[in-house]
Write a protein that holds these residues in place. Structure first.
Motif, PDB file in Angstrom:
ATOM      1  N   ALA A  46       0.848  -1.195   0.000  1.00  0.00           N
ATOM      2  CA  ALA A  46       0.000   0.000   0.000  1.00  0.00           C
ATOM      3  C   ALA A  46       0.881   1.243   0.000  1.00  0.00           C
ATOM      4  O   ALA A  46       1.932   1.268   0.640  1.00  0.00           O
ATOM      5  N   SER A  51      -4.018   6.330  -3.850  1.00  0.00           N
ATOM      6  CA  SER A  51      -3.388   5.030  -3.618  1.00  0.00           C
ATOM      7  C   SER A  51      -2.676   4.534  -4.869  1.00  0.00           C
ATOM      8  O   SER A  51      -2.325   3.362  -4.959  1.00  0.00           O
ATOM      9  N   SER A  89       0.231   2.049  -5.007  1.00  0.00           N
ATOM     10  CA  SER A  89       0.039   0.713  -4.436  1.00  0.00           C
ATOM     11  C   SER A  89       0.148  -0.340  -5.536  1.00  0.00           C
ATOM     12  O   SER A  89      -0.204  -0.082  -6.681  1.00  0.00           O
ATOM     13  N   LEU A 109      -6.810  -4.477  -6.679  1.00  0.00           N
ATOM     14  CA  LEU A 109      -6.782  -4.412  -5.225  1.00  0.00           C
ATOM     15  C   LEU A 109      -8.021  -3.683  -4.747  1.00  0.00           C
ATOM     16  O   LEU A 109      -8.590  -2.863  -5.466  1.00  0.00           O
ATOM     17  N   THR A 110      -8.440  -3.979  -3.536  1.00  0.00           N
ATOM     18  CA  THR A 110      -9.480  -3.176  -2.905  1.00  0.00           C
ATOM     19  C   THR A 110      -8.819  -2.347  -1.819  1.00  0.00           C
ATOM     20  O   THR A 110      -7.826  -2.765  -1.216  1.00  0.00           O
ATOM     21  N   PHE A 111      -9.365  -1.163  -1.584  1.00  0.00           N
ATOM     22  CA  PHE A 111      -8.763  -0.225  -0.656  1.00  0.00           C
ATOM     23  C   PHE A 111      -9.735   0.159   0.439  1.00  0.00           C
ATOM     24  O   PHE A 111     -10.931   0.312   0.199  1.00  0.00           O
ATOM     25  N   ASN A 120     -14.507   1.286  -0.969  1.00  0.00           N
ATOM     26  CA  ASN A 120     -13.370   0.938  -1.825  1.00  0.00           C
ATOM     27  C   ASN A 120     -13.128   2.044  -2.862  1.00  0.00           C
ATOM     28  O   ASN A 120     -13.678   2.008  -3.954  1.00  0.00           O
ATOM     29  N   GLN A 131      -9.952   4.676  -4.626  1.00  0.00           N
ATOM     30  CA  GLN A 131      -8.511   4.825  -4.800  1.00  0.00           C
ATOM     31  C   GLN A 131      -8.026   6.220  -4.436  1.00  0.00           C
ATOM     32  O   GLN A 131      -6.835   6.436  -4.263  1.00  0.00           O
ATOM     33  N   ALA A 138      -4.525  -2.075   1.512  1.00  0.00           N
ATOM     34  CA  ALA A 138      -4.748  -2.659   0.188  1.00  0.00           C
ATOM     35  C   ALA A 138      -4.912  -4.159   0.384  1.00  0.00           C
ATOM     36  O   ALA A 138      -4.100  -4.799   1.048  1.00  0.00           O
ATOM     37  N   ASP A 177      -5.681  -7.924  -1.636  1.00  0.00           N
ATOM     38  CA  ASP A 177      -5.753  -8.608  -2.930  1.00  0.00           C
ATOM     39  C   ASP A 177      -6.861  -9.658  -2.913  1.00  0.00           C
ATOM     40  O   ASP A 177      -7.532  -9.852  -1.894  1.00  0.00           O
TER      41      ASP A 177
END
Length: 190
Positions: A33, A51, A54, A62-64, A87, A89, A109, A111
């Motif tokens: 991240a 992000s 990342s 990726l989810t944030f 989620n 960015q 972050a 996966d």
């Protein structure tokens, strides 16, 4: 378990069964991240964090999730606001969310395998105007002699100052050992 039936020209058949075990490699690295954005702002300016630096996820997205380290009431309120964004960015914090003080902005972050990478970014909010300097691409870089390194750091002066301001800055790098500074020829005044 896989079954295959083979026949020859005479009509004779042979059944072949195979079995394979698949194992997930333990060498898949968790995501990294990275928060991009200023470390100091004034209470009259909005601030945006991204992000974009990342990475990970083995080619998948990726989810944030954003938040803050627990602290005073202002930090807790900001953390609730960030958590409610879901989620995303990029986050923009309006001046109404920021009071004078220090905040630790947190990014996680995740996966598709559920592995996580966390990072924190300290934000200092001051009552007076502060020039905003952002290093594009994140604060941490790994470089080698074979690759060029380009740093871009836009500088803006908050519009709430009410007067034209002059900003002078110089590049400086810190390594584990030693610390070195780029020569004065790289200093810029805007």
């Amino acid at each position: 378990l896989s079954t295959t039936k083979l026949r020859n020209k005479k009509g004779n058949s042979l059944v072949v069964q195979t079995q394979a075990k698949l194992a997930l490699s333990a060498s898949i690295d968790p995501p990294k991240a990275s928060i991009e954005g200023p470390s100091r702002v004034s209470t009259c300016e909005a601030v945006t964090y991204e992000s974009a630096g990342s990475y990970g996820g083995s080619g998948r997205g990726l989810t944030f999730s954003w938040g803050t380290e627990a602290g005073d009431a202002a930090a807790v309120a900001l953390g609730k606001y960030l958590a409610g964004l879901g989620n995303v960015q990029q986050v923009t914090l309006s001046p109404s969310l920021l009071v004078e003080g220090s905040y630790k902005i947190r990014l996680r972050a995740t996966d598709v395998l559920g592995q996580v990478g966390d990072t924190d970014h300290t934000l200092q909010v001051t009552a007076g105007p502060v020039p905003v300097i952002s290093i594009l691409g994140g604060e941490e870089r790994t470089v080698s002699r074979a690759k060029n390194l380009v740093l871009d750091a836009p500088v803006t002066v908050p519009s709430c100052t009410g007067a034209a301001s002059k900003v002078t800055f110089a590049w400086a790098f810190q390594a584990d050992s030693p610390t070195f500074t780029i020569p004065d020829t790289t200093r810029r005044q805007i």
